[in-house]
Design an enzyme around this catalytic site. Structure first.
Site, PDB file in Angstrom:
ATOM      1  N   ASP A 579       0.825  -1.294   0.215  1.00 59.46           N
ATOM      2  CA  ASP A 579       0.100   0.289   0.433  1.00 59.46           C
ATOM      3  C   ASP A 579       0.541   1.827  -0.066  1.00 59.46           C
ATOM      4  OD1 ASP A 579       1.227  -0.718   3.048  1.00 59.46           O
ATOM      5  OD2 ASP A 579      -1.278  -0.707   3.011  1.00 59.46           O
ATOM      6  N   ASN A 647      -7.292  -3.569  14.136  1.00 57.06           N
ATOM      7  CA  ASN A 647      -8.930  -4.290  13.170  1.00 57.06           C
ATOM      8  C   ASN A 647      -9.056  -4.590  12.937  1.00 57.06           C
ATOM      9  OD1 ASN A 647      -7.653  -2.597  11.672  1.00 57.06           O
ATOM     10  ND2 ASN A 647      -9.598  -0.686  11.718  1.00 57.06           N
ATOM     11  N   HIS A 649      -7.062  -5.457   9.946  1.00 60.77           N
ATOM     12  CA  HIS A 649      -6.842  -4.896   8.825  1.00 60.77           C
ATOM     13  C   HIS A 649      -5.671  -5.805   7.748  1.00 60.77           C
ATOM     14  CE1 HIS A 649      -4.518  -0.737   9.680  1.00 60.77           C
ATOM     15  NE2 HIS A 649      -3.730  -1.595   9.325  1.00 60.77           N
ATOM     16  N   GLU A 654      -9.908  -1.982   5.885  1.00 58.72           N
ATOM     17  CA  GLU A 654     -10.382  -1.701   6.604  1.00 58.72           C
ATOM     18  C   GLU A 654     -11.274  -3.269   7.191  1.00 58.72           C
ATOM     19  OE1 GLU A 654      -8.253  -0.768   8.509  1.00 58.72           O
ATOM     20  OE2 GLU A 654      -7.976   1.677   7.481  1.00 58.72           O
TER      21      GLU A 654
HETATM   22  C1  F6R Z   1       1.268  -1.964   5.852  1.00 63.87           C
HETATM   23  C2  F6R Z   1      -0.094  -2.163   6.027  1.00 63.87           C
HETATM   24  C3  F6R Z   1      -0.357  -2.381   7.335  1.00 63.87           C
HETATM   25  C4  F6R Z   1       0.432  -2.413   8.661  1.00 63.87           C
HETATM   26  C5  F6R Z   1      -0.596  -2.709   9.491  1.00 63.87           C
HETATM   27  C6  F6R Z   1      -0.299  -2.872  10.996  1.00 63.87           C
HETATM   28  O1  F6R Z   1       1.973  -1.977   4.361  1.00 63.87           O
HETATM   29  O2  F6R Z   1      -0.546  -2.482   5.389  1.00 63.87           O
HETATM   30  O3  F6R Z   1      -1.824  -3.409   7.368  1.00 63.87           O
HETATM   31  O4  F6R Z   1       1.152  -3.992   8.330  1.00 63.87           O
HETATM   32  O5  F6R Z   1      -0.885  -1.226  10.082  1.00 63.87           O
HETATM   33  O6  F6R Z   1       1.113  -1.668  10.947  1.00 63.87           O
HETATM   34  P1  F6R Z   1       2.275  -1.931  12.376  1.00 63.87           P
HETATM   35  O7  F6R Z   1       3.356  -3.019  11.631  1.00 63.87           O
HETATM   36  O8  F6R Z   1       2.938  -0.507  12.162  1.00 63.87           O
HETATM   37  O9  F6R Z   1       1.590  -2.263  13.868  1.00 63.87           O
END
Ligand code: F6R
Length: 754
Positions: A579, A647, A649, A654
């Protein structure tokens, strides 16, 4: 020899294959070959004591015969191998599929060794799709519960045997995978629609036929939708109508042993022979008791049935014509088998087999018990492996874990379990290894499990990976797929190193998610980097799906170390990120473009042009999404690294996102913006939108690796491990993916139970 030169008796002889007693060329063998002029003999473990002996025996069997007999055996691999020493070993089918590498060389090697010993037919490979977890006889003899995987391996095995000039016999048509009765003991009935079996059971056989399979073995199973009244091996509808006419099979049709209870107990000899021949079999195989009087009766009954016109000569001629054609191609003139022993010794591929075995063993889940440390006191519980199905070798030498591992050990069986000793030993031990072998509901192994402590016990299933379904709350689980010397030795190595590489080739109820529990972030990052490095080593041109955020940072650091140590190179690797934020300049320090450069790309030798992120530049974001989506379709991701949002995702999908969603512009959930505000000066600066791969793109990856660390993720882990699949928790879809590894550290794991 030509068909027209054969008498009726000689023709009947060609259509029969018998087992016999003894390990040398004795009176029974002589009678079968010279009086009955039998077309084939099948050897079992009882007939084999050494390579030298079997080579001599086969040589004698083949000498001076007007028509040389086929000499057959069941050398499938793993639990079913009639020759276990001195030739190229074969893993169990599931072991091969768990390994994932191309097994052709081993099949060809084993085929060539068998050929040197004088064998001409191998009753293998198994094309059954093991889609019934409670199958008592097939389980790890099948490659997988997935018809595609089964087909892939069946073709490799068949080709290997064929290239060694050995006739491969694909079995057990139309499929023995969805039964919970062993046809050695009773008559299994399959009640599925034609549509269902076309998609699953028949699929690997169809593929084998398309690839010119030489032989197919018929099972003793009633398929209600094909023939309500007859088992496949005696069914005209199944052999002639379906296998030959509809599927176009032109090779040899052989029955599974007709002395198995499914047939022998239910039909007279006359019925078996008549039905068997009229149904369309070319070779009727009788192993069982191998009683010479019974064998004479079978032969005489067959001759009379033709003489009395109950079996038309044309049917016999059709079968014998085919048998002679195969003998012409597959039985070579050179009979000096003994001289070939030194060739076998020189060429057998046991080293390669060892590597395969080591890389097949699968750590399905672990609560941090693996690897074990040298100083830890281990207590092992090992089942006395009794014959589970009659197809296993009676005389197999089974070893126990203590032969290879420094541990206290107790061997248990259904008659005797010393609970007191077990309880005392558990108290003294740091860790317990509980080896299981084909656990069944409520059996003695399930009783022993009840006194063990899941928190310090590693369960090792030594044949059926489905053992775990009978044992509650297993926290650490390893699958061996076979209780052979090769696999036990490999297990001991791995249990100390922790470097498990096998993947489950079947789905266990509730999905296939492989959970690895680790101490902390450091250990998680190390483990994740090892898994990625393995993919890169195996395939230096792999497509890696990458993630950003805090979770993968340590993994990237470890990958950089591995690159600096020259362990891996990214020179031909392509990367595809999940992303990118919208409304943020590409060069902003919090853009994922900058993140990837800073934290990985600028430290390794990946080519800039090979790194890809979705672009949020320009006005037409829809066009950007489409472009990225097309790129992903053209470049299937081999391994996708994922973090998980608080959450649930994945990527920026989401809660509420459809599982069919492809790359799109997403409005970030407030929880996500809140979670990520730590990277920005204030919540207002956190972008409101992002472009992300959709859930479908993520699920398209061949393998998925998720890293989860920290207390803040406990709730997410809890939901993930509950196995409930729902769009309200996007990561739950991973339970539907066949190859997912999740590494969870202690803080994130909390008190969760898998
Ligand atoms: C990152 C992504 C997100 C993160 C998730 C966890 O490319 O797509 O899904 O993996 O938000 O983030 P952290 O690792 O910072 O807790």
């Amino acid at each position: 020899m030509k068909l027209k030169d054969l008498s009726l008796k000689q023709k009947v002889g060609q259509m029969l294959m018998f087992g016999f007693h003894g390990t040398s060329y004795n009176k029974q063998v002589d009678y079968l070959l010279n009086e009955l002029e039998l077309g084939g003999l099948i050897l079992f473990k009882r007939n084999i004591t050494s390579l030298k002996q079997v080579s001599k025996l086969n040589s004698k069997i083949s000498q001076n015969k007007k028509i040389r007999p086929f000499i057959a055996l069941d050398q499938e691999g793993g639990p079913v191998q009639r020759i276990e020493k001195g030739i190229t070993p074969l893993l169990s089918a599931m072991g091969f599929a768990a390994n994932g590498s191309d097994p052709y060389e081993l099949y060809k090697g084993a085929g060539r060794d068998l050929k040197h010993l004088g064998f001409s037919i191998n009753f293998a490979p198994v094309a059954d799709v093991n889609n019934n977890p409670y199958n008592p006889v097939i389980n790890s003899r099948s490659y997988s519960d997935n018809p595609e995987i089964v087909s892939r391996y069946v073709l490799k095995a068949s080709q290997g045997f064929k290239d060694a000039k050995l006739i491969a016999t694909v079995k057990h048509f139309p499929g023995h995978g969805d039964t919970n009765v062993d046809s050695h003991l009773g008559l299994p009935v399959v009640d599925k629609s034609l549509e269902e079996i076309e998609k699953v059971e028949l699929y690997p056989f169809k593929k084998a036929i398309e690839n010119d399979a030489n032989g197919i073995m018929m099972s003793h199973i009633v398929y209600q939708c094909l023939d309500k009244d007859n088992p496949a091996s005696l069914s005209y509808n199944i052999i002639t109508k379906l296998l030959k006419e509809k599927l176009g099979f032109k090779g040899l049709v052989v029955t599974d042993s007709l002395t198995m209870k499914a047939i022998w107990g239910n039909y007279s000899i006359k019925e078996i022979v008549k039905k068997g021949v009229l149904a369309g079999n070319d070779i009727l195989c009788f192993c069982g008791k191998a009683d010479l009087n019974e064998q004479k009766e079978i032969y005489n009954t067959f001759v009379s049935l033709v003489e009395e016109g109950e079996i038309p000569l044309s049917r016999v001629d059709e079968a014998v014509g085919k048998i002679l054609e195969y003998k012409e191609i597959y039985l070579e003139k050179d009979l000096a088998f003994e001289n070939n022993l030194s060739v076998i010794k020189k060429e057998e591929k046991s080293k390669l087999a060892k590597k395969f075995a080591l890389e097949s063993i699968t750590l399905v889940k672990d609560k941090g018990l693996v690897p074990i440390k040298k100083q830890e006191k281990i207590f092992a519980i090992f089942p006395e492996i009794k014959l589970f199905s009659l197809v296993d070798n009676k005389e197999n030498d089974y070893f126990t874990l203590k032969d290879f591992l420094d541990c206290n050990e107790v061997v248990i069986n259904q008659e005797f379990i010393n609970y007191k000793l077990i309880k005392d030993e558990i108290k003294k031990a740091d860790k317990v290894i509980f080896c299981t072998y084909n656990v069944t509901k409520g059996d003695y192994q399930t009783k022993v499990w009840q006194v063990l402590d899941p928190n310090k016990t590693i369960v090792v299933s030594m044949r059926s990976p489905y053992d775990i379904l009978h044992l509650e709350n297993v926290e650490s689980y390893i699958c061996l797929y076979e209780a052979t010397l090769l696999s036990l030795k490999s297990l001991v190595k791995l249990i100390y190193s922790g470097k498990f590489k096998g993947n489950l080739p079947i789905k266990l109820e509730g999905g296939n998610m492989k959970i690895i529990r680790v101490k902390d972030y450091e250990e998680m990052s190390k483990k994740a980097a090892e898994i990625i490095a393995d993919v890169v080593k195996k395939n230096p041109k792999a497509n890696l799906g990458l993630a950003t955020g805090s979770s993968p940072l340590g993994t990237y650091k470890n990958l950089i170390k591995k690159y600096e140590a020259k362990e891996i190179s990214f020179k031909d690797i392509k990367s595809f990120n999940l992303d990118e934020y919208c409304q943020l300049d590409k060069n902003h320090e919090q853009s994922y473009y900058s993140y990837m450069n800073e934290n990985l790309f600028k430290h390794i030798d990946i080519k800039k042009a090979n790194t890809h992120l979705p672009s949020s530049e320009g006005d037409d974001l829809e066009a950007n999404c489409k472009k990225y989506n097309d790129l992903l379709k053209k470049n299937p991701v081999d391994l996708q690294l994922l973090g998980i949002g608080g959450n649930g995702h994945i990527g920026f999908n989401e809660p509420g996102t459809a599982f069919t969603q492809e790359t799109f512009v997403v409005k970030l959930a407030e929880k996500t913006r809140e979670d990520n505000k730590r990277f920005f000066a204030s919540i207002d600066e956190v972008p409101k939108y992002a472009i992300t791969m959709g859930i479908k793109n993520i699920m398209d990856a061949k393998a998925i690796l998720m890293v989860i660390s920290g207390k803040g993720k406990q709730d997410a882990v809890n939901k993930l491990l509950s196995k409930k699949v729902s769009i309200d928790f996007p990561a739950s879809i991973l339970h539907k993916h066949p190859n997912v590894t999740v590494i969870i550290d202690d803080a994130a794991y909390g008190d969760n139970k898998w």
